[in-house]
Write an enzyme that holds these catalytic residues in place. Structure first.
Site, PDB file in Angstrom:
ATOM      1  N   PHE A  12      19.257  31.306  26.679  1.00 40.87           N
ATOM      2  CA  PHE A  12      20.508  30.486  27.679  1.00 40.87           C
ATOM      3  C   PHE A  12      19.996  29.203  27.814  1.00 40.87           C
ATOM      4  O   PHE A  12      20.618  28.141  27.584  1.00 40.87           O
ATOM      5  CB  PHE A  12      20.515  31.526  28.677  1.00 40.87           C
ATOM      6  CG  PHE A  12      21.262  30.947  29.792  1.00 40.87           C
ATOM      7  CD1 PHE A  12      22.202  29.979  29.975  1.00 40.87           C
ATOM      8  CD2 PHE A  12      20.243  30.978  31.112  1.00 40.87           C
ATOM      9  CE1 PHE A  12      22.638  29.433  31.198  1.00 40.87           C
ATOM     10  CE2 PHE A  12      20.792  30.363  32.321  1.00 40.87           C
ATOM     11  CZ  PHE A  12      21.904  29.650  32.397  1.00 40.87           C
ATOM     12  N   GLY A  37      17.084  35.755  22.699  1.00 35.42           N
ATOM     13  CA  GLY A  37      17.948  34.627  22.199  1.00 35.42           C
ATOM     14  C   GLY A  37      18.940  35.136  21.207  1.00 35.42           C
ATOM     15  O   GLY A  37      18.949  36.228  20.811  1.00 35.42           O
ATOM     16  N   TYR A 144       5.922  39.711  34.679  1.00 34.09           N
ATOM     17  CA  TYR A 144       6.676  38.512  34.677  1.00 34.09           C
ATOM     18  C   TYR A 144       5.957  37.666  35.639  1.00 34.09           C
ATOM     19  O   TYR A 144       5.546  36.613  35.429  1.00 34.09           O
ATOM     20  CB  TYR A 144       8.124  38.610  34.950  1.00 34.09           C
ATOM     21  CG  TYR A 144       8.991  37.458  34.981  1.00 34.09           C
ATOM     22  CD1 TYR A 144       9.454  36.772  33.653  1.00 34.09           C
ATOM     23  CD2 TYR A 144       9.421  36.695  35.926  1.00 34.09           C
ATOM     24  CE1 TYR A 144      10.078  35.628  33.637  1.00 34.09           C
ATOM     25  CE2 TYR A 144      10.041  35.384  35.904  1.00 34.09           C
ATOM     26  CZ  TYR A 144      10.440  35.184  34.635  1.00 34.09           C
ATOM     27  OH  TYR A 144      11.351  33.901  34.561  1.00 34.09           O
ATOM     28  N   GLN A 161      -9.892  20.677  32.004  1.00 31.37           N
ATOM     29  CA  GLN A 161     -11.170  20.844  30.748  1.00 31.37           C
ATOM     30  C   GLN A 161     -10.966  19.935  29.596  1.00 31.37           C
ATOM     31  O   GLN A 161     -11.888  19.476  29.209  1.00 31.37           O
ATOM     32  CB  GLN A 161     -11.067  22.048  30.456  1.00 31.37           C
ATOM     33  CG  GLN A 161     -12.607  22.845  30.392  1.00 31.37           C
ATOM     34  CD  GLN A 161     -12.589  24.268  30.164  1.00 31.37           C
ATOM     35  OE1 GLN A 161     -12.143  24.862  31.064  1.00 31.37           O
ATOM     36  NE2 GLN A 161     -13.001  24.876  29.225  1.00 31.37           N
ATOM     37  N   ARG A 185      21.326  39.852  34.771  1.00 31.60           N
ATOM     38  CA  ARG A 185      20.980  39.037  35.940  1.00 31.60           C
ATOM     39  C   ARG A 185      22.465  39.109  36.695  1.00 31.60           C
ATOM     40  O   ARG A 185      23.320  39.318  36.256  1.00 31.60           O
ATOM     41  CB  ARG A 185      20.656  37.792  35.663  1.00 31.60           C
ATOM     42  CG  ARG A 185      19.265  37.603  35.400  1.00 31.60           C
ATOM     43  CD  ARG A 185      18.702  36.293  34.928  1.00 31.60           C
ATOM     44  NE  ARG A 185      18.964  35.971  33.405  1.00 31.60           N
ATOM     45  CZ  ARG A 185      18.335  34.858  32.936  1.00 31.60           C
ATOM     46  NH1 ARG A 185      17.588  34.090  33.754  1.00 31.60           N
ATOM     47  NH2 ARG A 185      18.626  34.696  31.417  1.00 31.60           N
TER      48      ARG A 185
HETATM   49  P1  NAD Z   1      16.533  33.928  27.829  1.00 36.67           P
HETATM   50  O1  NAD Z   1      15.990  35.083  28.051  1.00 36.67           O
HETATM   51  O2  NAD Z   1      17.846  33.725  27.773  1.00 36.67           O
HETATM   52  O3  NAD Z   1      15.505  32.934  26.916  1.00 36.67           O
HETATM   53  C1  NAD Z   1      14.245  33.224  26.709  1.00 36.67           C
HETATM   54  C2  NAD Z   1      14.205  32.884  25.111  1.00 36.67           C
HETATM   55  O4  NAD Z   1      12.709  33.210  24.748  1.00 36.67           O
HETATM   56  C3  NAD Z   1      14.868  33.679  24.205  1.00 36.67           C
HETATM   57  O5  NAD Z   1      15.654  33.066  23.356  1.00 36.67           O
HETATM   58  C4  NAD Z   1      13.897  34.720  23.720  1.00 36.67           C
HETATM   59  O6  NAD Z   1      14.301  35.213  22.366  1.00 36.67           O
HETATM   60  C5  NAD Z   1      12.556  33.752  23.583  1.00 36.67           C
HETATM   61  N1  NAD Z   1      11.311  34.469  23.612  1.00 36.67           N
HETATM   62  C6  NAD Z   1      10.968  35.400  24.176  1.00 36.67           C
HETATM   63  N2  NAD Z   1       9.796  35.738  23.867  1.00 36.67           N
HETATM   64  C7  NAD Z   1       9.403  35.132  22.831  1.00 36.67           C
HETATM   65  C8  NAD Z   1       8.405  34.895  22.180  1.00 36.67           C
HETATM   66  N3  NAD Z   1       7.220  35.841  22.353  1.00 36.67           N
HETATM   67  N4  NAD Z   1       8.218  34.148  21.134  1.00 36.67           N
HETATM   68  C9  NAD Z   1       8.993  33.319  20.930  1.00 36.67           C
HETATM   69  N5  NAD Z   1      10.418  33.360  21.459  1.00 36.67           N
HETATM   70  C10 NAD Z   1      10.251  34.128  22.587  1.00 36.67           C
HETATM   71  O7  NAD Z   1      16.320  33.198  29.367  1.00 36.67           O
HETATM   72  P2  NAD Z   1      16.442  31.780  30.093  1.00 36.67           P
HETATM   73  O8  NAD Z   1      17.135  32.258  31.507  1.00 36.67           O
HETATM   74  O9  NAD Z   1      17.043  30.837  29.003  1.00 36.67           O
HETATM   75  O10 NAD Z   1      14.874  31.272  30.631  1.00 36.67           O
HETATM   76  C11 NAD Z   1      14.238  30.418  29.776  1.00 36.67           C
HETATM   77  C12 NAD Z   1      12.857  30.304  30.405  1.00 36.67           C
HETATM   78  O11 NAD Z   1      13.111  29.610  31.792  1.00 36.67           O
HETATM   79  C13 NAD Z   1      12.178  31.259  30.525  1.00 36.67           C
HETATM   80  O12 NAD Z   1      10.756  31.067  30.333  1.00 36.67           O
HETATM   81  C14 NAD Z   1      12.339  31.799  32.049  1.00 36.67           C
HETATM   82  O13 NAD Z   1      11.116  32.501  32.495  1.00 36.67           O
HETATM   83  C15 NAD Z   1      12.494  30.397  32.716  1.00 36.67           C
HETATM   84  N6  NAD Z   1      13.187  30.703  34.019  1.00 36.67           N
HETATM   85  C16 NAD Z   1      14.517  30.619  33.910  1.00 36.67           C
HETATM   86  C17 NAD Z   1      15.293  31.091  35.139  1.00 36.67           C
HETATM   87  C18 NAD Z   1      16.697  31.278  35.098  1.00 36.67           C
HETATM   88  O14 NAD Z   1      17.201  31.664  36.295  1.00 36.67           O
HETATM   89  N7  NAD Z   1      17.380  31.173  34.050  1.00 36.67           N
HETATM   90  C19 NAD Z   1      14.430  30.974  36.335  1.00 36.67           C
HETATM   91  C20 NAD Z   1      13.123  30.779  36.246  1.00 36.67           C
HETATM   92  C21 NAD Z   1      12.493  30.536  35.189  1.00 36.67           C
HETATM   93  N1  UDP Z   2      21.489  42.098  41.888  1.00 42.84           N
HETATM   94  C1  UDP Z   2      22.607  42.905  42.252  1.00 42.84           C
HETATM   95  N2  UDP Z   2      23.343  43.626  41.314  1.00 42.84           N
HETATM   96  C2  UDP Z   2      23.264  43.253  39.952  1.00 42.84           C
HETATM   97  C3  UDP Z   2      21.996  42.445  39.627  1.00 42.84           C
HETATM   98  C4  UDP Z   2      21.231  41.825  40.618  1.00 42.84           C
HETATM   99  O1  UDP Z   2      22.481  43.118  43.397  1.00 42.84           O
HETATM  100  O2  UDP Z   2      24.100  43.847  39.233  1.00 42.84           O
HETATM  101  C5  UDP Z   2      20.564  41.694  42.986  1.00 42.84           C
HETATM  102  C6  UDP Z   2      19.046  41.558  42.523  1.00 42.84           C
HETATM  103  O3  UDP Z   2      18.672  43.019  43.219  1.00 42.84           O
HETATM  104  C7  UDP Z   2      18.518  40.531  43.370  1.00 42.84           C
HETATM  105  C8  UDP Z   2      19.548  39.490  42.969  1.00 42.84           C
HETATM  106  O4  UDP Z   2      20.598  40.137  42.725  1.00 42.84           O
HETATM  107  O5  UDP Z   2      18.485  40.743  44.470  1.00 42.84           O
HETATM  108  C9  UDP Z   2      19.176  38.558  41.921  1.00 42.84           C
HETATM  109  O6  UDP Z   2      18.951  39.285  40.999  1.00 42.84           O
HETATM  110  P1  UDP Z   2      18.530  38.654  39.477  1.00 42.84           P
HETATM  111  O7  UDP Z   2      18.186  39.900  38.399  1.00 42.84           O
HETATM  112  O8  UDP Z   2      19.656  37.954  38.830  1.00 42.84           O
HETATM  113  O9  UDP Z   2      17.375  37.627  39.440  1.00 42.84           O
HETATM  114  P2  UDP Z   2      15.945  37.827  40.346  1.00 42.84           P
HETATM  115  O10 UDP Z   2      15.967  39.123  41.109  1.00 42.84           O
HETATM  116  O11 UDP Z   2      14.792  37.630  39.117  1.00 42.84           O
HETATM  117  O12 UDP Z   2      16.006  36.546  40.986  1.00 42.84           O
END
Ligand code: NAD
Ligand code: UDP
Length: 310
Positions: A12, A37, A144, A161, A185
């Protein structure tokens, strides 16, 4: 022209970052194992001669010469990261060590997509970067949360380092186009449920809060952070400080989709953080950045995307 590696580039957030950095004239290499992905996310980029795709799991070593690395590889939704918890923590530890090794050898700058989850269920509110967090080390979210905490430790130790040039972005809940429909989510769940006039599933009372940022704001913040001076190594919160309860989010999505859905309350998710709001003073000061897109506008764009792409 920089050569930039984006791991998790087919996800995403990663797909938006690939697109933006290509548009800015860079050479972009997208590395992904397609766990969460999707090639569809990057199909509009594949004809660009400056774009390359590598199917690879970051837990396995890789050799490449590169200028910058954005490490976004890691499933981000609780539903996906709990599916194979051991793989999730390997990705944020073994995988991160492999990438830091690439950065060390090729003298690349490397940015870690860290998360607000490193604050756990926070005891201070809003959360600033000096807060050490309140994380359960043995719970179902730990693969996570603790994985991401360990990744931050590894980044700091490679900096101390080996002088690796590091950046750490603590990303708060982000939503927008190209989220997976079955991602689990809250924003994608509620929009899909509302568009189908199905019950909106709130876990717990709905009084828990999150602060939602639109993906375009995040991309802007990540690029600005990467471009800071090498001497700047502190983690930086990147999020939208406007805080909403999950119940309010459900009501807003029902309103914007004109849905007939009813709200139902299911048991709360285990170890669910009760409140979350970023303090973004550091990002304002160092990156000259703050989010521009309000929840309503971002939701309208995301709803439109799901209407067209379902
Ligand atoms: P996402 O799941 O859509 O994207 C993660 C991507 O990483 C996917 O394309 C998946 O196939 C790839 N991937 C997973 N494990 C892998 C591996 N071992 N080797 C190679 N590729 C791998 O999630 P996102 O929302 O796009 O999140 C992207 C990054 O941002 C993540 O690291 C996530 O922890 C971080 N992040 C996202 C949010 C959010 O709200 N979207 C919040 C905090 C942190
Ligand atoms: N949540 C919810 N209904 C859903 C999915 C999530 O009430 O169908 C709630 C979840 O319990 C949390 C908040 O929404 O309190 C955000 O959840 P999400 O999984 O999006 O993100 P994170 O918990 O990792 O912040």
């Amino acid at each position: 022209m920089k050569r930039i590696l984006i791991t998790g580039g087919a996800g995403f957030v990663g797909s938006h970052l690939c697109e933006r950095l290509l548009n800015e004239g860079n050479n972009v290499i997208c590395m992904d194992n397609y766990f969460t992905g999707n090639k569809k996310n990057i199909e509009n980029l594949i004809n660009n001669p400056n774009f390359e795709i590598i199917e690879h799991d970051i837990c396995e070593p890789y050799f490449i010469e590169i200028d910058e690395i954005y490490n976004l590889a890691c499933p981000a939704s609780p539903f996906h990261y709990q599916y194979d918890a051991i793989k999730t923590i390997k990705t944020s530890t073994l995988g991160v060590i492999n990438l830091l090794g690439i950065a060390k050898r090729s003298r690349a700058k490397i940015l870690q997509a860290s998360t607000s989850e490193i604050y756990g269920d926070p005891k201070i509110h809003p959360q600033n970067e000096a807060y050490w967090g309140n994380v359960n080390p043995i719970g179902i979210r730990s693969c996570y949360d603790e994985g991401k905490r360990c990744a931050e430790t590894l980044f700091m130790d490679y900096y101390r380092q080996n002088n690796v040039r590091i950046k750490i972005a603590r990303i708060f809940n982000t939503y927008g186009t190209r989220m997976q429909e079955n991602d689990g989510r809250v924003v994608s769940n509620f929009i899909i449920q509302a568009l189908q006039n199905k019950d909106i599933t709130i876990y717990g009372s709905g009084e828990q809060t999150r602060s939602f940022q639109y993906v375009d704001d995040l991309i802007d913040g990540l690029i600005r952070l990467m471009n800071t001076a090498d001497s700047f190594v502190s983690p930086v919160n990147i999020g939208n400080p406007t805080e909403f309860s999950i119940l309010k989010l459900a009501e807003e999505i029902i309103y914007l989709t004109n849905s007939k859905s009813k709200i139902i309350f299911l048991p709360a998710a285990q170890d669910d953080p009760q409140q979350r709001q970023p303090n973004i003073s550091l990002a304002k000061e160092i990156l000259d950045w703050q989010p521009k897109i309000e929840l309503k506008d971002g939701l309208i764009r995301t709803i439109e995307y799901f209407r067209k792409n379902r």
